[in-house]
Design an enzyme around this catalytic site. Structure first.
Site, PDB file in Angstrom:
ATOM      1  N   VAL A 214       0.846  -1.194   0.000  1.00 52.30           N
ATOM      2  CA  VAL A 214       0.000   0.000   0.000  1.00 52.30           C
ATOM      3  C   VAL A 214       0.883   1.246   0.000  1.00 52.30           C
ATOM      4  CG1 VAL A 214      -1.794   1.267   1.216  1.00 52.30           C
ATOM      5  CG2 VAL A 214      -1.809  -1.235   1.243  1.00 52.30           C
TER       6      VAL A 214
ATOM      7  N   GLY B 273      -7.663  11.542  -0.848  1.00 53.57           N
ATOM      8  CA  GLY B 273      -8.614  10.457  -0.663  1.00 53.57           C
ATOM      9  C   GLY B 273      -8.246   9.170  -1.360  1.00 53.57           C
ATOM     10  N   LEU B 274      -7.023   9.064  -1.923  1.00 55.82           N
ATOM     11  CA  LEU B 274      -6.640   7.855  -2.640  1.00 55.82           C
ATOM     12  C   LEU B 274      -6.576   6.640  -1.729  1.00 55.82           C
ATOM     13  CD1 LEU B 274      -3.876   8.947  -5.197  1.00 55.82           C
ATOM     14  CD2 LEU B 274      -6.247   8.329  -5.632  1.00 55.82           C
ATOM     15  N   LEU B 275      -5.931   6.792  -0.569  1.00 55.89           N
ATOM     16  CA  LEU B 275      -5.822   5.657   0.346  1.00 55.89           C
ATOM     17  C   LEU B 275      -7.206   5.192   0.776  1.00 55.89           C
ATOM     18  CD1 LEU B 275      -4.223   3.696   2.067  1.00 55.89           C
ATOM     19  CD2 LEU B 275      -4.093   5.453   3.843  1.00 55.89           C
TER      20      LEU B 275
ATOM     21  N   TYR C 108      -3.979   2.867   9.963  1.00 56.56           N
ATOM     22  CA  TYR C 108      -5.022   1.922   9.590  1.00 56.56           C
ATOM     23  C   TYR C 108      -6.146   1.756  10.607  1.00 56.56           C
ATOM     24  CZ  TYR C 108      -2.004   0.836   5.700  1.00 56.56           C
ATOM     25  OH  TYR C 108      -1.248   0.946   4.558  1.00 56.56           O
TER      26      TYR C 108
ATOM     27  N   PHE D 241       4.892  -9.689   4.967  1.00 53.27           N
ATOM     28  CA  PHE D 241       4.387  -9.874   3.608  1.00 53.27           C
ATOM     29  C   PHE D 241       4.116  -8.514   2.972  1.00 53.27           C
ATOM     30  CE2 PHE D 241       0.968 -10.386   6.720  1.00 53.27           C
ATOM     31  CZ  PHE D 241       0.036  -9.448   6.319  1.00 53.27           C
TER      32      PHE D 241
END
Length: 411
Positions: free
Chosen positions: A82, A92-94, A123, A411
């Site tokens: 990400v 606002g992309l995320l 997050y 990961f």
């Protein structure tokens, strides 16, 4: 938002990955590492944000299976890769990528999503809570010994080439997964991550080495490690850099650690990622000299709340009504009755006027899910509200895991 979101195509992978690379500082990775991540990328689960012909945002997911309390291994989305270009931040992309991604996870029928966060603050607003932790250990083995259990001498050790030993090590690892929440059942291809060892990333250490523990001719444990030699005027003071240690029983585990402690010309053992309940802390003679440092690891998000809470078991009988706040995934919003015990669980939606016992958000449920964060701690911090006195203590016993959750690799 000034960019279009679309599924990643193979032809766009290089630009997409370079956008991610720049978002994380722009230092090129080793070719071996880039090749591995290209092979592991699931393009159908990856999103690119495009401003014209330029990729300005990335997000992906891996199709994992993760152990949960009780031993079940459940389908899980491993959110990864990400990043947003610095030129397109705060547009606002995320949020748009997280929205599309969680909708996709739900459509696929995966009840849980997980990630590792570069920055913890990011997050929580999307419902992810820190659900597992790990220890960094730096052991001064000139002042710390080991006290091993009876039977350790019955274990034999032998060197093996990492690539050749990998199938034997993976067989041991596979037997360990169900016993510890947070561990990932490795799909084909992921075993390559364990022996990824680019020379450019060794920082003066040796190539990766492997030792197998055997009993009666059967492999019962393994250790991957490297040695970084160092000398000063007083003599050798090298470091053993422990990458992974797994074993099927206490004596094999002790034998492997005794081997690591006994490597010549070294004075320090450095292990960057060990469970917070690692048994080695009970084998050492002086835990103060092990410099244990705790850090959060796996962030957990319940995508299908009912299915996720039914997938795990509970240490003691529990019957509670949860008042859940989940604005980002509104299908989870409302009140749920959880009834469970060590044999199984049921979690069903109930009318909003049903008296609730606990009030919490999706983020707190994520922290609770793997059993490594005490419910009473969250309540004491004001992050969970106890609506019926005594519920936090009662339900906390049920949610807890007897084994600390742990993510063995990133990961």
């Amino acid at each position: 938002m000034t960019a279009d979101l679309r599924e990643l195509s193979q032809g766009d992978w290089e630009q997409w990955y370079r956008t991610l690379d720049v978002a994380f500082g722009g230092v090129p990775e080793a070719p071996e590492e880039i090749e591995l991540w290209r092979d592991l990328t699931e393009c159908e689960r990856s999103i690119g944000a495009w401003d014209g012909e330029t990729c300005v945002g990335t997000a992906g997911a891996f199709s994992f299976r993760m152990a949960v309390p009780g031993g079940a291994v459940v389908d899980t989305a491993g959110v990864t890769m990400v990043g947003v270009a610095a030129t397109h931040r705060r547009r606002g992309l995320l949020t748009a990528m997280m929205r599309r991604q969680l909708d996709d996870v739900r459509e696929r029928g995966e009840a849980v999503a997980v990630l590792t966060a570069s920055e913890p603050e990011i997050y929580g607003r999307f419902g992810y809570g820190a659900g597992s932790f790990h220890h960094r250990m730096e052991i001064d083995k000139t002042r710390v010994g080991l006290s091993v259990p009876p039977g350790t001498d019955d274990v034999t050790l032998r060197y093996a080439k990492p690539a050749e030993a990998l199938p034997l090590c993976e067989a041991v690892y596979a037997q360990r997964v169900a016993g510890r929440p947070g561990m990932l059942a490795r799909r084909p291809g992921w075993e390559r991550l364990i022996i990824l060892d680019p020379p450019a990333d060794r920082s003066g250490a040796s190539p990766q080495q492997c030792v197998l523990a055997e009993r009666d001719g059967e492999v019962v444990g393994y250790a991957f490690y490297a040695v970084k030699p160092e000398w000063d005027a007083q003599g050798p003071k090298g470091t053993v850099k422990v990458q992974d240690v797994e074993a099927l029983d206490p004596t094999a585990y002790a034998a492997l650690w005794r081997f690591l402690f006994g490597i010549d010309l070294t004075s320090t053992i450095l292990a960057m990622n060990r469970p917070v309940d690692d048994p080695v802390a009970q084998l050492v003679t002086n835990v103060r000299r092990c410099d244990l440092r705790t850090r959060e690891s796996l962030y957990v998000r319940l995508v299908d709340l009912g299915a996720a809470l039914e997938a795990r078991t509970y240490q003691t009988p529990v019957d509670v009504v949860l008042d859940v706040d989940d604005a980002f995934c509104p299908w989870n919003q409302g009140r749920w009755r959880l009834v469970g015990d060590p044999k199984g669980a049921s979690c069903k939606r109930v009318p909003d006027d049903t008296p609730a016992d606990l009030a919490l958000s999706a983020k707190e449920l994520g922290s609770l899910y793997l059993g490594g964060v005490p419910l009473t701690q969250l309540t004491a911090a004001g992050r969970v509200r106890e609506l019926r006195q005594g519920t936090a203590a009662e339900a906390g016993l049920a949610f807890a895991s007897p084994v600390a959750p742990w993510l063995p690799h990133g990961f």
